[in-house]
Design a protein around this motif. Structure first.
Motif, PDB file in Angstrom:
ATOM      1  N   UNK A  65       3.098   0.107  -8.797  1.00 32.57           N
ATOM      2  CA  UNK A  65       3.579   0.599  -7.719  1.00 32.57           C
ATOM      3  C   UNK A  65       5.265   0.353  -7.483  1.00 32.57           C
ATOM      4  N   UNK A  66       6.023   1.292  -6.896  1.00 33.21           N
ATOM      5  CA  UNK A  66       7.539   1.246  -6.994  1.00 33.21           C
ATOM      6  C   UNK A  66       8.065  -0.055  -6.566  1.00 33.21           C
ATOM      7  N   UNK A  67       7.347  -0.756  -5.778  1.00 32.41           N
ATOM      8  CA  UNK A  67       8.108  -1.989  -5.089  1.00 32.41           C
ATOM      9  C   UNK A  67       8.215  -3.123  -6.116  1.00 32.41           C
ATOM     10  N   UNK A 104      11.231  -2.536  -7.847  1.00 29.78           N
ATOM     11  CA  UNK A 104      11.851  -3.385  -7.272  1.00 29.78           C
ATOM     12  C   UNK A 104      12.241  -4.704  -7.488  1.00 29.78           C
ATOM     13  N   UNK A 105      11.173  -5.371  -7.680  1.00 27.75           N
ATOM     14  CA  UNK A 105      10.954  -6.564  -8.214  1.00 27.75           C
ATOM     15  C   UNK A 105      11.881  -6.862  -9.434  1.00 27.75           C
ATOM     16  N   UNK A 160      13.970   2.788 -11.479  1.00 29.33           N
ATOM     17  CA  UNK A 160      13.424   2.378 -10.571  1.00 29.33           C
ATOM     18  C   UNK A 160      11.947   2.736 -10.768  1.00 29.33           C
ATOM     19  N   UNK A 218       6.436   2.274   3.343  1.00 27.56           N
ATOM     20  CA  UNK A 218       6.477   2.224   1.884  1.00 27.56           C
ATOM     21  C   UNK A 218       5.724   3.696   1.280  1.00 27.56           C
ATOM     22  N   UNK A 220      16.963  -1.751  -0.201  1.00 29.14           N
ATOM     23  CA  UNK A 220      15.307  -2.285  -0.733  1.00 29.14           C
ATOM     24  C   UNK A 220      15.292  -3.615  -0.043  1.00 29.14           C
ATOM     25  N   UNK A 236      14.403  -2.782   3.602  1.00 31.55           N
ATOM     26  CA  UNK A 236      12.877  -2.362   3.755  1.00 31.55           C
ATOM     27  C   UNK A 236      12.048  -3.629   3.771  1.00 31.55           C
ATOM     28  N   UNK A 296      19.465  -1.759  -3.932  1.00 25.99           N
ATOM     29  CA  UNK A 296      19.132  -3.115  -3.764  1.00 25.99           C
ATOM     30  C   UNK A 296      19.016  -3.475  -2.165  1.00 25.99           C
TER      31      UNK A 296
END
Lengths: 333, 294
Positions: free
Chosen positions: A251-253, A256-257, A64, B228, B107, B110, B104
């Motif tokens: 950034x960690x999101x 996620x992508x 991640x 976040x 996520x 979120x 996931x």
């Protein structure tokens, strides 16, 4: 060289892939510039997805933190330019980003190659965030939250006297496409080599693999280095296309992508992350343009993926194809 | 000098108090369901939003001392409500599935909650600062003042920590939760409804996060991205303390809270990196965190 007959049989065997390759090769001729640029981004995310999936799909490790490595590669181009003021040809930076990312992977792998499952995920999340905070906080060195400008570099030592849009859609697009095919070939060789097969053996049964004499940590470590190095390379390819590097991409999101596009394409398939990268980027860009609630839409699509098509778009395509051909067979019989 | 150290200490305890509330929920849920809830910060944000929104509506009608109680109840109820929806509807379906799908899914939750906040409360931050100003500040010596509300937050954090310890060790439900975490099949075999235990545990975790968001809200604002941002720190807490351990969450939040204060004061460039460096060092020597269990 492949003979003409061989080529025709390949085209017959894989009509969809042939079509995709032809579309990718001819895209700048008829598609609008905006779309071509989005496909260029998608190809870069495809390389990232391939590198990421060497860990997820073939080694069974979910990172991640890959957005951090992607950003690291991008900054390996923007930082030298920012501090020396000299713009070399892009290959210099690609090589630099590849080598430094591999070194980073070697270093971090010492800590995380022995961990699996959720602990591997969270460790990588933390590495990504350390990279993020480094780029954000050392503003004198990195440009802070404003990021750093990336000028248009020469390619293969050649400067092109064209405007930026033409450069991106016609020249750099083909450069990225070539890099993409090279990476695709490299990963194809890796996953089908003894090394790749060993990784899959470790993924399927760690203890049994260990009993056959495989040094599992060393294999994981090497897979991790390859993954980080190619993710950094993708980041470096991305930098001149974007023209700008900012810490937010670490950034960690965004990690996620990367996870999401890989699952979207289908992580059990070699080509899955590539399809995922292309579809995800085009989809994300157009939903952002269409609605402010794009995260909601992404979330709902993610739910559909998890509950109804866990094998991703490639898996869905294969099962539809099988059902169609099966029906044909049964109606005949 | 000593009062400066005292100020750092209080600030550190203040961060630790609400970080503990978020991390405790995260760790309780992981301890039972073995799912790392990436949407946990979003529940914290929901608590902040609901409290700010409700107080904006009714604060004029009620006397100030009641504010503090209503904020906590509103935050807890808001987050619990979301928990009641997402656990049976979504999360329950991925227990036992591959980790990448669990991560996931949370996520996705979120992302959805983030945009629902935007849809319901709009893009501008919501604030209700009266409870913060109403209590004023107290002198802590050497001409330094500290807002009294900060002490309220610290006290709440410790009170809830105490409550959790009591709940987990002395009450029947707490003991059943621990037994289900240790062995699901046996707990079901002796006649407990494991499904409902999972739901109750998730709601407990969500409620804690909601309270955390609600009590921080008067000194900050409820805004997009809150869920976040907080998660990054809560993760550091559970990584240091060990996933699944309440004691770990407590010690971890103290370590992260203090590190953050010292980091901001002396090494502002590497504040976040410092916290994660500590986490990495802990993991090198204790791979599961200080009190983590496999």
């Amino acid at each position: 060289m492949i003979s003409r007959k061989g080529l025709i049989s390949i085209i017959r065997k894989y009509p969809i892939y042939t079509l995709i390759i032809i579309i990718l090769l001819t895209l700048p001729i008829y598609a609008p510039s905006f779309f071509v640029i989005q496909i260029a981004y998608g190809l870069i995310f495809g390389i990232t997805g391939l590198a990421f999936n060497l860990l997820l799909g073939y080694t069974g490790l979910l990172s991640f933190g890959h957005a951090g490595f992607f950003a690291f590669g991008a900054y390996m181009m923007s930082l030298p330019i920012r501090h020396t003021g000299i713009v070399h040809t892009l290959e210099v930076y690609l090589a630099f980003a590849f080598i430094t990312s591999a070194a980073l992977g070697a270093l971090l792998g010492l800590i995380c190659a022995r961990r699996t499952r959720i602990f591997f995920s969270i460790l990588n999340l933390s590495f990504g965030l350390i990279i993020y905070s480094f780029f954000l906080k050392f503003w004198g060195f990195t440009g802070g939250a404003d990021g750093t400008h990336v000028p248009t570099p020469p390619l293969l030592g050649m400067k092109f006297a064209v405007d930026k849009e033409y450069w991106m859609t016609h020249i750099y697009y083909y450069y990225i496409l070539a890099a993409f095919f090279i990476c695709l070939a490299i990963f194809w060789v890796i996953v089908n080599s003894n090394f790749g097969k060993t990784l899959q053996a470790i993924r399927d049964n760690e203890i049994r693999a260990q009993f056959t004499g495989i040094r599992i940590y060393r294999y994981r470590h090497i897979a991790y280095i390859i993954s980080v190095a190619f993710t950094g390379l993708a980041g470096c390819l991305w930098a001149p296309l974007n023209g700008h590097t900012a810490p937010e991409i670490a950034w960690w999101t965004y990690s996620g992508d990367i996870v999401m596009l890989t699952i979207l394409g289908g992580y059990q398939y070699f080509i899955g992350p590539v399809i995922g990268g292309l579809v995800f980027n085009v989809f994300k860009i157009y939903t952002i343009g269409y609605t402010v609630y794009w995260m909601l839409l992404l979330g709902i699509i993610l739910l559909i993926l998890i509950f109804f098509i866990p094998r991703g778009l490639v898996g869905l395509g294969i099962s539809i194809y099988n059902r169609l051909t099966h029906k044909k067979g049964s109606s005949k019989g | 000098m000593s009062n400066i150290i005292f100020l750092y200490l209080i600030s550190g305890l203040y961060y630790a108090a609400y970080l503990f509330l978020v991390a405790a929920g995260l760790t309780i849920i992981f301890g039972l369901a073995r799912v790392v809830n990436l949407a946990h910060g979003a529940l914290y944000a929901i608590g902040a939003y609901v409290a700010a929104w409700l107080m904006g509506l009714i604060s004029k009608q009620i006397p100030p001392p009641l504010w503090y109680i209503i904020i906590i109840i509103a935050g807890a109820a808001g987050a619990a409500f979301v928990g009641i929806i997402i656990e049976p509807l979504l999360l329950r379906r991925v227990y036992g599935r591959l980790e990448e799908f669990q991560l996931l899914l949370t996520f996705a939750i979120l992302l959805i909650i983030e945009d629902l906040e935007l849809m319901i409360w709009g893009p501008y931050p919501l604030a209700f600062k009266e409870p913060y100003h109403y209590l004023g500040a107290v002198s802590i010596g050497g001409g330094l003042m500290y807002p009294l509300y900060g002490f309220v937050v610290i006290a709440m954090g410790w009170l809830i920590a105490l409550f959790l310890w009591f709940f987990m060790t002395k009450t029947k439900l707490g003991i059943i939760i621990r037994s289900a975490a240790a062995n699901k099949e046996v707990t079901a075999a002796i006649g407990h409804n494991v499904k409902s235990i999972y739901t109750k545990t998730f709601i407990l975790g969500a409620t804690l996060a909601g309270i955390g968001g609600a009590i921080v809200m008067p000194s900050a604002t409820a805004q997009l991205g809150l869920g976040i941002d907080i998660l990054v720190f809560a993760f550091a807490v559970v990584v240091i303390g060990g996933l699944g351990s309440l004691k770990g969450a407590l010690v971890g939040s103290l370590i992260v809270g203090m590190t953050r204060v010292v980091g901001i004061a002396y090494f502002p460039e590497i504040e976040l990196a410092l916290i994660w460096l500590i986490a990495v060092i802990v993991l090198v020597f204790r791979p599961l965190g200080l009190w983590g269990r496999e």
